[in-house]
Write an enzyme that holds these catalytic residues in place. Structure first.
Site, PDB file in Angstrom:
ATOM      1  N   HIS A   1      41.660  33.681  48.616  1.00 49.79           N
ATOM      2  CA  HIS A   1      40.653  32.933  47.869  1.00 49.79           C
ATOM      3  C   HIS A   1      39.857  32.036  48.819  1.00 49.79           C
ATOM      4  O   HIS A   1      40.369  31.055  49.354  1.00 49.79           O
ATOM      5  CB  HIS A   1      41.237  32.080  46.739  1.00 49.79           C
ATOM      6  CG  HIS A   1      40.197  31.767  45.684  1.00 49.79           C
ATOM      7  ND1 HIS A   1      39.986  32.563  44.592  1.00 49.79           N
ATOM      8  CD2 HIS A   1      39.273  30.775  45.607  1.00 49.79           C
ATOM      9  CE1 HIS A   1      39.011  32.073  43.857  1.00 49.79           C
ATOM     10  NE2 HIS A   1      38.549  30.987  44.456  1.00 49.79           N
TER      11      HIS A   1
ATOM     12  N   HIS B   1      40.595  43.398  41.080  1.00 48.42           N
ATOM     13  CA  HIS B   1      41.019  42.412  40.082  1.00 48.42           C
ATOM     14  C   HIS B   1      40.263  42.699  38.794  1.00 48.42           C
ATOM     15  O   HIS B   1      39.267  42.033  38.477  1.00 48.42           O
ATOM     16  CB  HIS B   1      40.727  41.000  40.580  1.00 48.42           C
ATOM     17  CG  HIS B   1      41.332  39.922  39.746  1.00 48.42           C
ATOM     18  ND1 HIS B   1      41.825  38.745  40.287  1.00 48.42           N
ATOM     19  CD2 HIS B   1      41.530  39.803  38.423  1.00 48.42           C
ATOM     20  CE1 HIS B   1      42.286  37.968  39.315  1.00 48.42           C
ATOM     21  NE2 HIS B   1      42.105  38.601  38.165  1.00 48.42           N
TER      22      HIS B   1
ATOM     23  N   GLU C   1      45.305  42.994  41.127  1.00 48.62           N
ATOM     24  CA  GLU C   1      45.519  41.612  40.711  1.00 48.62           C
ATOM     25  C   GLU C   1      45.109  41.441  39.251  1.00 48.62           C
ATOM     26  O   GLU C   1      44.214  42.132  38.762  1.00 48.62           O
ATOM     27  CB  GLU C   1      44.652  40.664  41.542  1.00 48.62           C
ATOM     28  CG  GLU C   1      44.921  40.661  43.021  1.00 48.62           C
ATOM     29  CD  GLU C   1      44.023  39.682  43.755  1.00 48.62           C
ATOM     30  OE1 GLU C   1      44.329  39.378  44.918  1.00 48.62           O
ATOM     31  OE2 GLU C   1      43.006  39.236  43.187  1.00 48.62           O
TER      32      GLU C   1
END
Length: 237
Positions: free
Chosen positions: A190, A43, A70
């Site tokens: 998450h 990410h 991401e």
């Protein structure tokens, strides 16, 4: 079996804390795959405080499983993804100064923007996923963007799991059922951990993939990376 994609942002954070190349991000990614990990997630953020844009390009050359990038699809991110061409891109609406992702997309409010970005990535042959809160409305909105998958944002589940796991998972089950009805693939991520991932996996119909980074790396400090990856794989069977 739900696939395990390991987010290596924290490895890059540790490397960057001292400069140099320890730990070696590329070697860690190779080891994760060797230990059984079924994907590598990164990410990158605009300030490159952990994953650098060059890391993403270097990882593409050595990752042999699924590579998932991401991020918030600003122009620089879009250009990066199109140049690297990972197997999957996950769109996350994080602000520039966000410490970590903290919300899913409003897929209704941002429908036109998401449609355009998704069309660009799909034209390049890249599978798309949208980070969403566990809401049937947001799932329906995601379907309208022509995305291939959604990624359920699981922070609320992780927070409530220790006190009331049945209540914590209820909206995620409802969102997953709606996604299945609409033909959307389902990812999740998450704050999933060894403590809560098995219950989530067993109760979410059609869960294809989980992306786990922070908890997995923290658990590995005590238990070892190879051991932890195999513990996750056992819980995801």
């Amino acid at each position: 079996m739900t696939k395990l994609s390991v987010n290596v942002n924290k490895i890059a954070t540790l490397r960057n804390a001292r400069g140099g190349n320890v730990p070696d991000l590329l070697q860690v990614a190779k080891d994760i795959e060797r230990f059984g990990g079924q994907g590598i997630t990164v990410h990158p953020r605009p300030d490159e405080r952990h994953i650098r844009y060059q890391d993403t390009k270097d990882l593409k050359k050595i990752v042999t499983t699924e590579f998932n990038i991401e991020g918030n699809p600003n122009p620089k991110f879009v250009d990066l993804v199109l140049s690297v061409k990972p197997e999957q891109v996950t769109l996350v609406p994080d602000a520039v100064d966000a410490i970590t992702s903290n919300a899913g997309w409003d897929t209704i409010k941002h429908a036109d923007f998401l449609k355009d970005v998704i069309a660009t990535f799909k034209k390049a042959g890249i599978r798309t996923s949208i980070f969403v809160d566990p809401s049937t409305d947001m799932v329906e909105g995601a379907k309208a963007t022509n995305t291939d998958r959604i990624e359920l944002y699981t922070e609320s589940y992780a927070k409530e799991y220790p006190t009331n796991k049945e209540k914590a998972i209820k909206p995620f089950i409802e969102a997953a059922i709606k996604a299945n009805e609409l033909g959307l693939g389902i990812n999740a991520g998450h704050d999933l951990s060894l403590d809560n991932v098995e219950y989530f996996h067993k109760n979410i119909p059609g869960l294809l993939e989980v992306s786990i980074g922070h908890a997995l790396i923290c658990e590995s400090i005590y238990l070892g990376l190879e051991n932890v990856i195999n513990m996750y794989l056992n819980k995801l069977k």
